[in-house]
Design a protein around this motif. Structure first.
Motif, PDB file in Angstrom:
ATOM      1  N   ALA A  28     -29.075  -1.799  10.868  1.00 57.47           N
ATOM      2  CA  ALA A  28     -28.963  -2.663   9.694  1.00 57.47           C
ATOM      3  C   ALA A  28     -29.686  -3.981   9.934  1.00 57.47           C
ATOM      4  CB  ALA A  28     -27.498  -2.905   9.355  1.00 57.47           C
ATOM      5  N   ALA A  29     -29.749  -4.797   8.875  1.00 59.96           N
ATOM      6  CA  ALA A  29     -30.446  -6.075   8.982  1.00 59.96           C
ATOM      7  C   ALA A  29     -29.764  -7.007   9.972  1.00 59.96           C
ATOM      8  CB  ALA A  29     -30.532  -6.731   7.599  1.00 59.96           C
ATOM      9  N   ILE A  30     -28.427  -6.994   9.979  1.00 58.54           N
ATOM     10  CA  ILE A  30     -27.677  -7.886  10.883  1.00 58.54           C
ATOM     11  C   ILE A  30     -26.625  -7.059  11.614  1.00 58.54           C
ATOM     12  CG2 ILE A  30     -26.356 -10.014  11.076  1.00 58.54           C
ATOM     13  CD1 ILE A  30     -27.463 -10.892   8.408  1.00 58.54           C
ATOM     14  N   PRO A  31     -26.981  -6.389  12.710  1.00 57.39           N
ATOM     15  CA  PRO A  31     -25.979  -5.653  13.489  1.00 57.39           C
ATOM     16  C   PRO A  31     -25.007  -6.615  14.164  1.00 57.39           C
ATOM     17  CG  PRO A  31     -28.099  -5.650  14.612  1.00 57.39           C
ATOM     18  CD  PRO A  31     -28.331  -6.290  13.282  1.00 57.39           C
ATOM     19  N   GLU A  32     -23.818  -6.106  14.520  1.00 57.33           N
ATOM     20  CA  GLU A  32     -22.774  -6.941  15.109  1.00 57.33           C
ATOM     21  C   GLU A  32     -22.161  -6.280  16.327  1.00 57.33           C
ATOM     22  OE1 GLU A  32     -21.096  -9.183  11.066  1.00 57.33           O
ATOM     23  OE2 GLU A  32     -19.913  -7.609  12.039  1.00 57.33           O
ATOM     24  N   LEU A  33     -21.943  -7.070  17.364  1.00 62.40           N
ATOM     25  CA  LEU A  33     -21.205  -6.617  18.536  1.00 62.40           C
ATOM     26  C   LEU A  33     -19.711  -6.695  18.230  1.00 62.40           C
ATOM     27  CD1 LEU A  33     -21.139  -5.772  21.546  1.00 62.40           C
ATOM     28  CD2 LEU A  33     -21.092  -8.215  22.106  1.00 62.40           C
ATOM     29  N   ARG A  34     -18.984  -5.612  18.512  1.00 63.72           N
ATOM     30  CA  ARG A  34     -17.551  -5.583  18.226  1.00 63.72           C
ATOM     31  C   ARG A  34     -16.786  -4.942  19.380  1.00 63.72           C
ATOM     32  NH1 ARG A  34     -16.601  -4.500  11.749  1.00 63.72           N
ATOM     33  NH2 ARG A  34     -18.376  -5.723  10.993  1.00 63.72           N
ATOM     34  N   VAL A  35     -15.469  -5.232  19.419  1.00 61.76           N
ATOM     35  CA  VAL A  35     -14.565  -4.707  20.441  1.00 61.76           C
ATOM     36  C   VAL A  35     -13.390  -4.034  19.734  1.00 61.76           C
ATOM     37  CG1 VAL A  35     -13.049  -5.276  22.375  1.00 61.76           C
ATOM     38  CG2 VAL A  35     -15.213  -6.496  22.102  1.00 61.76           C
ATOM     39  N   LEU A  36     -12.952  -2.909  20.272  1.00 60.04           N
ATOM     40  CA  LEU A  36     -11.829  -2.176  19.677  1.00 60.04           C
ATOM     41  C   LEU A  36     -10.500  -2.814  20.087  1.00 60.04           C
ATOM     42  CD1 LEU A  36     -11.143   0.446  18.020  1.00 60.04           C
ATOM     43  CD2 LEU A  36     -10.637   1.491  20.231  1.00 60.04           C
ATOM     44  N   GLU A 217     -41.432   4.551   7.367  1.00 60.17           N
ATOM     45  CA  GLU A 217     -41.833   4.153   6.023  1.00 60.17           C
ATOM     46  C   GLU A 217     -40.656   3.835   5.118  1.00 60.17           C
ATOM     47  OE1 GLU A 217     -44.313   7.237   4.596  1.00 60.17           O
ATOM     48  OE2 GLU A 217     -45.986   6.762   5.949  1.00 60.17           O
ATOM     49  N   SER A 218     -39.448   4.248   5.496  1.00 65.39           N
ATOM     50  CA  SER A 218     -38.290   4.027   4.628  1.00 65.39           C
ATOM     51  C   SER A 218     -37.741   2.609   4.723  1.00 65.39           C
ATOM     52  CB  SER A 218     -37.177   5.016   4.989  1.00 65.39           C
ATOM     53  OG  SER A 218     -36.757   4.824   6.332  1.00 65.39           O
ATOM     54  N   LEU A 219     -38.226   1.836   5.696  1.00 65.94           N
ATOM     55  CA  LEU A 219     -37.726   0.481   5.873  1.00 65.94           C
ATOM     56  C   LEU A 219     -38.415  -0.479   4.914  1.00 65.94           C
ATOM     57  CD1 LEU A 219     -37.630   0.343   9.779  1.00 65.94           C
ATOM     58  CD2 LEU A 219     -35.780   0.923   8.201  1.00 65.94           C
ATOM     59  N   ARG A 220     -37.760  -1.593   4.614  1.00 63.46           N
ATOM     60  CA  ARG A 220     -38.343  -2.617   3.756  1.00 63.46           C
ATOM     61  C   ARG A 220     -39.503  -3.287   4.472  1.00 63.46           C
ATOM     62  NH1 ARG A 220     -33.722  -6.506   1.623  1.00 63.46           N
ATOM     63  NH2 ARG A 220     -35.574  -7.386   0.606  1.00 63.46           N
ATOM     64  N   GLY A 221     -40.505  -3.726   3.707  1.00 59.50           N
ATOM     65  CA  GLY A 221     -41.641  -4.403   4.303  1.00 59.50           C
ATOM     66  C   GLY A 221     -42.702  -3.427   4.769  1.00 59.50           C
TER      67      GLY A 221
END
Length: 233
Positions: A28-36, A217-221
C-alpha cells in the motif's frame, strides 16, 4: 542426597512471551509496522501472547505451542522465532517469581488473518500507538523486539549491505518504491530514494520476460520495474 540439596533452592516459573511483528499493507501507499496484542484475564489487561514452560518441555516447544494455541496459527517453514533475552526482574509479575524467555517473530500479514488478537501500530519511537501500558514488562519486550528488527533494516554503515526486506514482509515480485516503503515502515523514518535504490539494486534480480524487464502497470504513476530478492547460485 543430591535431590534434597536442590530442594533448598526456590525455582522460578518460566514463561515464553512472543512479540509478533508484521507490516500491514506492505504494497500500500503507507504500510505500517504492527505488533500482535491480546486481551487476557487473570490478571485482566492487555499483553503479548505467552505461556508457561511445562515440566520436561523445551523453550522451543513452548514457543511453537503458544503460537499454535494462543495465537491460533501453525508455525510455517518461514517463521523463525528469535530469542531476544531473558526478562528476569523478580518483580515483573505480581503473582509469582517468573522469568520470561522473550522472543520476536516476524510474520507476513497474510499469515495472521486468523490470529487471535489485535495488530497495534508501532510509532516511529518504537512505542505502541494509543495503547495503555501492557501487563508485566511487555512494553519493554516490544521495545526490544522493534529495536532488534530495525537493526536489520537500517543503513548503519556505508559499505555494509542491508538486505532487501530481510524478514520477508513483502511478497515477490515488488517495485523499488514498495521495497523502500516497507523499510521506512519498519525503521519509522524516511529514506533517500536514490541512495536506497543504489544500495538495493545489486541485491535484487529484475523480473524479465523474453529478456525485457517486466513492469508493474497496475500501479499509479509511471510503470515501474519489478524485482525479486537475489538468490545465490
Amino acid at each position: 542426597m543430591a535431590n534434597s540439596a536442590l530442594e533448598k533452592y526456590p525455582r522460578p516459573g518460566v514463561t515464553v512471551d512472543l512479540a509478533i511483528l508484521t507490516v500491514v499493507g506492505a504494497t500500500a501507499a503507507i504500510p505500517e509496522l504492527r505488533v500482535l496484542i491480546q486481551d487476557r484475564t487473570d490478571p485482566d489487561g492487555r499483553a503479548l501472547p505467552g505461556g508457561f514452560v511445562r515440566e520436561r518441555t523445551t523453550v522451543a516447544q513452548t514457543t511453537a505451542e503458544v503460537f499454535r494455541r494462543k495465537v491460533g496459527v501453525e508455525f510455517g517453514r518461514e517463521v523463525h522465532p528469535r530469542l531476544l533475552r531473558l526478562f528476569d526482574d523478580p518483580n515483573r509479575d505480581s503473582r509469582s517469581w517468573v522469568i520470561s524467555a522473550a522472543h520476536a517473530i516476524s510474520v507476513r500479514e497474510a499469515d495472521l488473518t486468523s490470529a487471535h488478537g489485535h495488530l497495534v501500530r508501532v510509532d516511529h519511537d518504537g512505542r505502541l500507538d494509543g495503547e495503555s501500558p501492557l501487563q508485566f514488562d511487555h512494553d519493554e519486550i516490544v521495545a526490544d523486539a522493534v529495536r532488534e528488527l530495525r537493526s536489520r533494516y537500517e543503513f548503519r554503515h556505508r559499505y555494509a549491505d542491508t538486505l532487501p526486506d530481510p524478514d520477508g514482509f513483502l511478497d515477490e515480485p515488488f517495485t523499488l518504491h514498495q521495497l523502500r516503503k516497507v523499510h521506512e515502515a519498519v525503521i519509522g523514518e524516511r529514506l533517500h530514494k536514490d541512495n536506497f535504490n543504489r544500495r538495493m539494486k545489486p541485491l535484487l534480480d529484475p523480473v524479465l520476460l523474453d529478456g525485457e524487464p517486466v513492469l508493474a502497470e497496475s500501479l499509479r504513476g509511471r510503470p515501474a520495474a519489478l524485482y525479486r530478492r537475489l538468490t545465490e547460485a
